[in-house]
Design a protein around this motif. Structure first.
Motif, PDB file in Angstrom:
ATOM      1  N   PHE A   4      38.472   2.890  12.862  1.00 21.47           N
ATOM      2  CA  PHE A   4      38.465   1.935  11.742  1.00 21.47           C
ATOM      3  C   PHE A   4      39.551   2.330  10.761  1.00 21.47           C
ATOM      4  O   PHE A   4      40.024   3.462  10.764  1.00 21.47           O
ATOM      5  CB  PHE A   4      37.089   1.922  11.052  1.00 21.47           C
ATOM      6  N   TYR A   6      40.523   2.566   6.608  1.00 21.23           N
ATOM      7  CA  TYR A   6      39.726   3.063   5.491  1.00 21.23           C
ATOM      8  C   TYR A   6      40.390   2.729   4.164  1.00 21.23           C
ATOM      9  O   TYR A   6      41.596   2.918   3.998  1.00 21.23           O
ATOM     10  CB  TYR A   6      39.609   4.578   5.663  1.00 21.23           C
ATOM     11  N   ARG A   8      39.747   2.962  -0.211  1.00 17.74           N
ATOM     12  CA  ARG A   8      38.934   3.562  -1.262  1.00 17.74           C
ATOM     13  C   ARG A   8      39.322   2.962  -2.607  1.00 17.74           C
ATOM     14  O   ARG A   8      40.170   3.508  -3.336  1.00 17.74           O
ATOM     15  CB  ARG A   8      39.110   5.076  -1.273  1.00 17.74           C
ATOM     16  N   LEU A  29      30.842   1.766   2.505  1.00 13.26           N
ATOM     17  CA  LEU A  29      30.352   3.129   2.694  1.00 13.26           C
ATOM     18  C   LEU A  29      29.973   3.707   1.333  1.00 13.26           C
ATOM     19  O   LEU A  29      30.803   3.812   0.438  1.00 13.26           O
ATOM     20  CB  LEU A  29      31.439   4.002   3.318  1.00 13.26           C
ATOM     21  N   GLY A  31      26.705   6.582   0.488  1.00 12.83           N
ATOM     22  CA  GLY A  31      26.394   7.934   0.949  1.00 12.83           C
ATOM     23  C   GLY A  31      26.772   8.143   2.402  1.00 12.83           C
ATOM     24  O   GLY A  31      27.094   9.253   2.819  1.00 12.83           O
ATOM     25  N   TYR A  36      27.250   6.003   8.853  1.00 10.06           N
ATOM     26  CA  TYR A  36      28.040   6.936   9.679  1.00 10.06           C
ATOM     27  C   TYR A  36      27.203   7.411  10.873  1.00 10.06           C
ATOM     28  O   TYR A  36      27.706   7.535  11.998  1.00 10.06           O
ATOM     29  CB  TYR A  36      28.481   8.108   8.797  1.00 10.06           C
ATOM     30  N   ASP A  51      35.160   2.479   1.145  1.00 10.86           N
ATOM     31  CA  ASP A  51      34.439   3.610   0.546  1.00 10.86           C
ATOM     32  C   ASP A  51      34.294   3.342  -0.951  1.00 10.86           C
ATOM     33  O   ASP A  51      35.283   3.326  -1.684  1.00 10.86           O
ATOM     34  CB  ASP A  51      35.244   4.894   0.810  1.00 10.86           C
ATOM     35  N   ASN A  53      32.594   5.185  -3.116  1.00 11.03           N
ATOM     36  CA  ASN A  53      32.179   6.362  -3.886  1.00 11.03           C
ATOM     37  C   ASN A  53      33.055   6.653  -5.102  1.00 11.03           C
ATOM     38  O   ASN A  53      32.684   7.468  -5.942  1.00 11.03           O
ATOM     39  CB  ASN A  53      32.112   7.585  -2.972  1.00 11.03           C
ATOM     40  N   MET A 107      23.359  13.021  -1.040  1.00  7.06           N
ATOM     41  CA  MET A 107      24.412  12.138  -0.537  1.00  7.06           C
ATOM     42  C   MET A 107      24.044  10.671  -0.734  1.00  7.06           C
ATOM     43  O   MET A 107      24.862   9.870  -1.157  1.00  7.06           O
ATOM     44  CB  MET A 107      24.616  12.398   0.964  1.00  7.06           C
TER      45      MET A 107
ATOM     46  N   PHE B  34      43.711   8.563  -2.921  1.00 10.52           N
ATOM     47  CA  PHE B  34      43.499   9.821  -2.226  1.00 10.52           C
ATOM     48  C   PHE B  34      43.868  11.036  -3.060  1.00 10.52           C
ATOM     49  O   PHE B  34      44.160  12.097  -2.548  1.00 10.52           O
ATOM     50  CB  PHE B  34      44.254   9.813  -0.896  1.00 10.52           C
ATOM     51  N   PRO B  74      40.437   8.588   9.915  1.00 17.04           N
ATOM     52  CA  PRO B  74      39.338   8.429   8.950  1.00 17.04           C
ATOM     53  C   PRO B  74      37.950   8.645   9.555  1.00 17.04           C
ATOM     54  O   PRO B  74      36.986   8.826   8.816  1.00 17.04           O
ATOM     55  CB  PRO B  74      39.515   6.990   8.431  1.00 17.04           C
ATOM     56  N   THR B  76      37.019  11.243  11.008  1.00 13.84           N
ATOM     57  CA  THR B  76      36.735  12.675  11.014  1.00 13.84           C
ATOM     58  C   THR B  76      35.657  13.047  10.000  1.00 13.84           C
ATOM     59  O   THR B  76      35.749  12.709   8.828  1.00 13.84           O
ATOM     60  CB  THR B  76      38.019  13.461  10.667  1.00 13.84           C
ATOM     61  N   SER B  77      34.657  13.772  10.464  1.00 14.78           N
ATOM     62  CA  SER B  77      33.634  14.264   9.544  1.00 14.78           C
ATOM     63  C   SER B  77      34.166  15.474   8.795  1.00 14.78           C
ATOM     64  O   SER B  77      35.087  16.158   9.256  1.00 14.78           O
ATOM     65  CB  SER B  77      32.363  14.649  10.309  1.00 14.78           C
ATOM     66  N   THR B 117      29.216  13.371   6.398  1.00 15.51           N
ATOM     67  CA  THR B 117      30.160  13.138   5.314  1.00 15.51           C
ATOM     68  C   THR B 117      31.543  12.940   5.919  1.00 15.51           C
ATOM     69  O   THR B 117      32.012  13.790   6.680  1.00 15.51           O
ATOM     70  CB  THR B 117      30.191  14.362   4.370  1.00 15.51           C
ATOM     71  N   LEU B 118      32.167  11.814   5.619  1.00 13.86           N
ATOM     72  CA  LEU B 118      33.560  11.653   6.065  1.00 13.86           C
ATOM     73  C   LEU B 118      34.429  12.621   5.276  1.00 13.86           C
ATOM     74  O   LEU B 118      34.266  12.758   4.061  1.00 13.86           O
ATOM     75  CB  LEU B 118      34.045  10.232   5.793  1.00 13.86           C
ATOM     76  N   ALA B 120      37.302  12.093   4.410  1.00 14.26           N
ATOM     77  CA  ALA B 120      38.009  11.277   3.420  1.00 14.26           C
ATOM     78  C   ALA B 120      37.198  11.101   2.136  1.00 14.26           C
ATOM     79  O   ALA B 120      37.761  10.878   1.062  1.00 14.26           O
ATOM     80  CB  ALA B 120      38.328   9.908   4.020  1.00 14.26           C
ATOM     81  N   GLN B 121      35.859  11.198   2.244  1.00 12.33           N
ATOM     82  CA  GLN B 121      35.009  11.006   1.069  1.00 12.33           C
ATOM     83  C   GLN B 121      35.145  12.136   0.057  1.00 12.33           C
ATOM     84  O   GLN B 121      34.742  11.965  -1.092  1.00 12.33           O
ATOM     85  CB  GLN B 121      33.526  10.947   1.486  1.00 12.33           C
TER      86      GLN B 121
END
Lengths: 330, 210
Positions: A4, A6, A8, A29, A31, A36, A51, A53, A107, B34, B74, B76-77, B117-118, B120-121
């Motif tokens: 995907f 992404y 933010r 997205l 938490g 996920y 995202d 957040n 989270m 970012f 993106p 990736t955890s 948790t990504l 990226a987060q």
């Protein structure tokens, strides 16, 4: 997991614009504890992720006024720890801290928690099992399958998956509302109307329109909150979904019930308000016997399956115990 | 932490990301999102404009005090970024679905499941892993207490148990055995070392709070 792209955004307006621009195949997205997880199972296959957040404006918690106001991105652990909530709305606080683990509560957002998706194993684990929610039109493996955890209320021939959350169950007992924002502006939805019963199209789980974002939850700060509990019975003592749960609240005047709230979790396709049972309480003096009778009313219309009929007896007892705990605090 | 474990991943040429960003026509917003801000960029960001959808993300965050700038898919955890990209393998992958607690790390001091948790987060956030808990001179009191109380058998869940336990004490949730058991329920130990774990946390809490 499907790949995907992404994004933010840094503000609510930007998030709404980003969500709209993404269109079909775009998911929010927060938490991430449901989304996920389901992406790793290939049940959710978004092409674009927004995202949210970074939207600090949605993280506020205000329990000081006539209305409790929670931003949709407030985290479950922070809300559970709010002192006024614990004192004056123990059912809301308990519904939060009895859910998941502290890691996940740190989270998970409140808005995301309301939209948590079912734990039905046939939904989560894909082929070869049929699931109308995951793959519309494929059938339901649960109706004739392992349905110990499935719904007694609100099911259809297409789906009997249980709504798994706790907080929404407690919220509907107190007539909470959610404010949502989308490309056409804001609107308000009672939490009790947020989730859809499965009917013929169980894949449509809520009444949210494309592009809409839950931005806050509001709860009337009613005096009935103090005499309340969220009583949750699980297969293990902690860190498990409800087998049966009850959000119960009572307000007593001269020893009899003047106001009563009862909502059930773990037993219905949506957060389930037991209004007939509530009405039967008004004007009565609560004892173990009368509370048990209320529990029997609450479960009178249960539609049981091969493996979940035990929840009728268990449920009546959970309601009894919840009402007694609540009245002890009233 | 010893010097050889302190490392900053070499900043990769960000051509992939830059190409994607330029194609999107919203480079400023994307970079700002970012944590790669410059004063000029911050001024140019339009609050209501849509953010760019990026096929790769360039993320900067601190792990045990060391800044990491990494370019990643993106999907990736945080767990995989720590183990596979940054090379800190103390954090364990158990279930990879947030159910077992083996992957517990701290983000800005709060315990989270790094598997859900990504990476990226956590842009601009501070991550602490088991490698960052003690130092060259001494173990963290919780690590020492786990040794003293024999709070493990195979040890696979232990880094997650210890990270969760340190947070449990900091949160004020280690006041009784019952409270510890409730607030440590997100960490599963298949060896069943729970009595030792609870004893270790009770003991370490006294040291940490003393």
């Amino acid at each position: 997991m499907q790949s995907f792209s992404y994004a933010r955004p840094a503000s609510l307006d930007s998030a709404i614009a980003t969500f709209a621009e993404g269109g079909e195949g775009t998911r929010l997205l927060a938490g991430g504890t449901t989304l996920y997880d389901l992406m790793k199972l290939d049940v959710e296959r978004p092409e674009r992720i927004v995202d949210i957040n970074g939207l600090a404006e949605l993280s506020t918690i205000d329990t000081s006024g006539d209305e409790l106001v929670f931003g949709a991105l407030a985290r479950m652990s922070d809300v559970a720890a709010d002192p006024r909530l614990a004192d004056e709305f123990p059912a809301l606080s308990e519904a939060l801290w009895k859910a998941a683990s502290q890691q996940l509560r740190n989270m998970a957002s409140l808005g995301g928690n309301l939209l948590q998706q079912t734990r039905c194993a046939y939904f989560r684990h894909g082929e070869p099992f049929a699931c109308n929610k995951r793959s519309p039109g494929s059938g339901c493996s649960a109706i004739e399958g392992l349905n110990r955890g499935h719904a007694l209320f609100g099911g259809s021939d297409a789906c009997i998956a249980t709504y798994p959350g706790d907080f929404a169950v407690a919220l509907i007992a107190f007539d909470a509302e959610v404010d949502v924002a989308g490309p056409d502006g804001e609107r308000t939805i009672p939490v009790s109307d947020l989730h859809r019963q499965p009917g013929d199209n169980p894949e449509a789980e809520t009444v949210l329109m494309p592009g809409e974002i839950i931005i806050r939850i509001r709860v009337p700060a009613d005096a009935v909150g103090r005499g309340s509990t969220y009583h949750k019975i699980r297969d293990r003592e902690s860190y498990a979904f409800a087998v049966v749960s009850a959000a119960a609240a009572v307000r007593l005047e001269a020893g009899v019930v003047a106001d009563a709230r009862l909502a059930l979790g773990g037993v219905a396709t949506v957060p389930w308000r037991a209004r007939e049972a509530e009405h039967s309480l008004i004007g009565t003096a609560l004892t173990a016997e009368t509370a048990r009778a209320v529990g029997e009313i609450a479960f009178a219309d249960a539609v049981t399956r091969e493996h979940n009929a035990f929840k009728v007896e268990l449920g009546a007892n959970v309601v009894r115990d919840a009402l007694l705990i609540a009245s002890g605090r009233a | 932490m010893s010097d050889d474990r302190k490392r900053t991943i070499e900043k990769r040429p960000w051509s992939i990301t830059r190409r994607a960003v330029l194609a999107s026509g919203s480079a400023v917003g994307a970079l700002a999102a970012f944590g790669l801000k410059t004063p000029a960029m911050a001024q140019e960001t339009t609050p209501a404009a849509p953010a760019a959808f990026l096929p790769r993300v360039l993320v900067s965050f601190a792990v045990n005090g060391v800044t990491q700038d990494i370019d990643l898919d993106p999907r990736t955890s945080l767990l995989d970024a720590l183990r596979e990209t940054i090379g800190l393998t103390g954090t364990k992958k158990g279930c990879d679905h947030g159910q077992c607690g083996a992957c517990t790390v701290h983000v800005d001091g709060r315990r989270v499941a790094s598997c859900l948790t990504l990476a990226a987060q956590v842009a601009d956030r501070e991550i602490t892993t088991i490698e960052g808990l003690g130092d060259d001179e001494a173990l963290h009191p919780m690590q020492q207490a786990f040794i003293d109380h024999d709070a493990l058998q195979c040890g696979y869940c232990t880094p997650g148990q210890i990270m969760a336990a340190v947070a449990c004490v900091h949160e004020g949730h280690a006041g009784s055995e019952a409270e510890i058991r409730e607030y440590m329920s997100g960490n599963i130990c298949r060896c069943g070392a729970y009595p030792g774990i609870v004893a270790a946390i009770r003991n370490a809490a006294q040291v940490m709070e003393g």
